[in-house]
Write a protein that holds these residues in place. Structure first.
Motif: not given
Length: 401
Positions: A313, A328-329, A339, A341, A344-346, A351
């Motif tokens: 990432d 992140d992610g 994307v 995950d 992890r992206v929150r 995907v």
């Protein structure tokens, strides 16, 4: 593929109005399409606060970095035709990069450099090239800021600015880090060199005219002036100063309008951030991405573009720069984020979501799982001012059944 609960989609209207009522955004619009069919559109607020002019569907906005995916598609047209390959060094097209040098680790001065390979076109497209932006931290970014090298609207041409940038060292050895950059502006110059056409002409011939994007240009056409939105910032100073702490007492301080706008007369055709256009024009572009090319590109080329081109990432590549997306992610493809995950992206999502935004808080994403394309338009810089992008994704996914 899920369907939509229309009553839940209607929540978006109240969310948009809340931003307008709080004087966070002057006005805004959202367009949602699934399977190529429009399922939601709404606009509210003003395109010009002082003039009391309404934000409407045909409002013309600065899309800034949402220009980058368009430029990336333009280069891939040339790749498909066998005229260039992604591992080609940029020095093949911009000779100023032939004797490339990069800063040594932890350099505190522009003179602290070592020889390195010239960045490849792939590295420019994926922000791993070593070029930067003036609003990032570091000595190269400071030099870019002092030299006004962000390819903004003005009287320098794309060729002139590219040559000027080539005089600076790279911020790091190409391929070793991720840093948001003017790399895709350099890609615009590469397209000019290969095609023999001005960059804007190439875009019009190969993308805009075939898709019917008649109101997307680098210079604001005379007939669109009456629909051009003003630009605002909540900051007291430069609306592109991402490290600024000083807020304006006026949350919607105007920084550009129709009168005197640089978009009325610019020689710069910035592939990284120079286009102005309407939400419906951009929807034609996002639907091309969603639908597999529509004759602009092969669906196999688009699939290649919209997959992750990084080893992991973005966060894993040690960025210190601003980005239009979480790191992140989140991976990065050719000209846009991917994307990997959603957890992890929150932020709710699928995907493979492919997306990017612009400095005036515009945003789009294409969701291959739900066959969606979503576009958000407004005009407030910087885009880091409010969490509207993650909120809109949550609203959209909350409306899927």
């Amino acid at each position: 593929m899920s369907s939509f609960d229309t009553s839940r989609l209607d929540r978006i209207k109240g969310w948009m109005q809340g931003y307008v009522d709080a004087r966070r955004y002057p006005g805004c619009s959202v367009l949602v399409a699934q399977g190529g069919n429009e399922v939601f559109y709404h606009d509210c607020g003003l395109r010009d606060v002082a003039g009391g002019l309404p934000w409407q569907r045909d409002t013309v906005a600065r899309i800034y970095s949402m220009t980058k995916p368009i430029t990336s598609v333009a280069l891939m047209i040339l790749v498909e035709r066998g005229l260039v390959h992604l591992d080609a060094p940029v020095s093949d097209f911009i000779p100023g990069f032939a004797d490339a040098r990069c800063l040594v680790p932890d350099a505190s001065d522009l003179s602290q450099t070592e020889p390195c390979a010239a960045p490849t076109l792939h590295q420019l497209l994926t922000h791993t090239s070593g070029v930067s932006y003036s609003f990032n931290p570091g000595v190269v970014s400071t030099a870019m800021r002092e030299g006004k090298m962000d390819f903004g609207p003005g009287q320098l041409t794309l060729a002139q600015m590219s040559d000027k940038l080539a005089e600076l060292p790279l911020a790091f050895r190409p391929g070793t880090r991720w840093e948001y950059s003017v790399g895709i502006d350099l890609i615009g110059r590469v397209i000019e060199v290969i095609s023999g056409k001005p960059f804007g002409t190439f875009l019009q011939d190969e993308i805009f005219d075939p898709l019917g994007m008649d109101e997307t240009r680098f210079i604001l056409p005379e007939g669109l002036k009456d629909r051009f939105a003003s630009l605002y910032t909540p900051l007291a100073g430069d609306s592109f100063d991402l490290n600024a702490k000083d807020k304006s007492e006026e949350t919607l301080r105007q920084t550009d309008g129709v009168e005197g706008s640089p978009y009325l007369d610019t020689k710069m055709q910035s592939g990284g951030g120079g286009l102005v256009g309407t939400i419906d024009d951009y929807a034609r572009f996002t639907d091309m991405l969603r639908a597999g090319g529509k004759g602009i590109l092969s669906p196999h080329t688009l699939s290649f573009m919209m997959r992750n081109h990084l080893p992991g990432d973005i966060a894993s590549m040690g960025p210190a720069s601003f980005a239009e997306q979480p790191m992140d992610g989140m991976g990065f493809g050719i000209g846009g984020a991917v994307v990997l995950d959603p957890g992890r992206v929150r932020v709710p999502g699928s995907v493979g979501d492919f997306s990017w935004g612009g400095m005036a808080s515009t945003f789009f994403w294409v969701d291959p799982v739900q066959d969606l394309s979503v576009i958000f338009f407004t005009q407030l810089a910087p885009s880091s001012s409010y969490p509207s992008r993650s909120q809109l994704k949550a609203l959209i996914h909350g409306a899927l059944t």
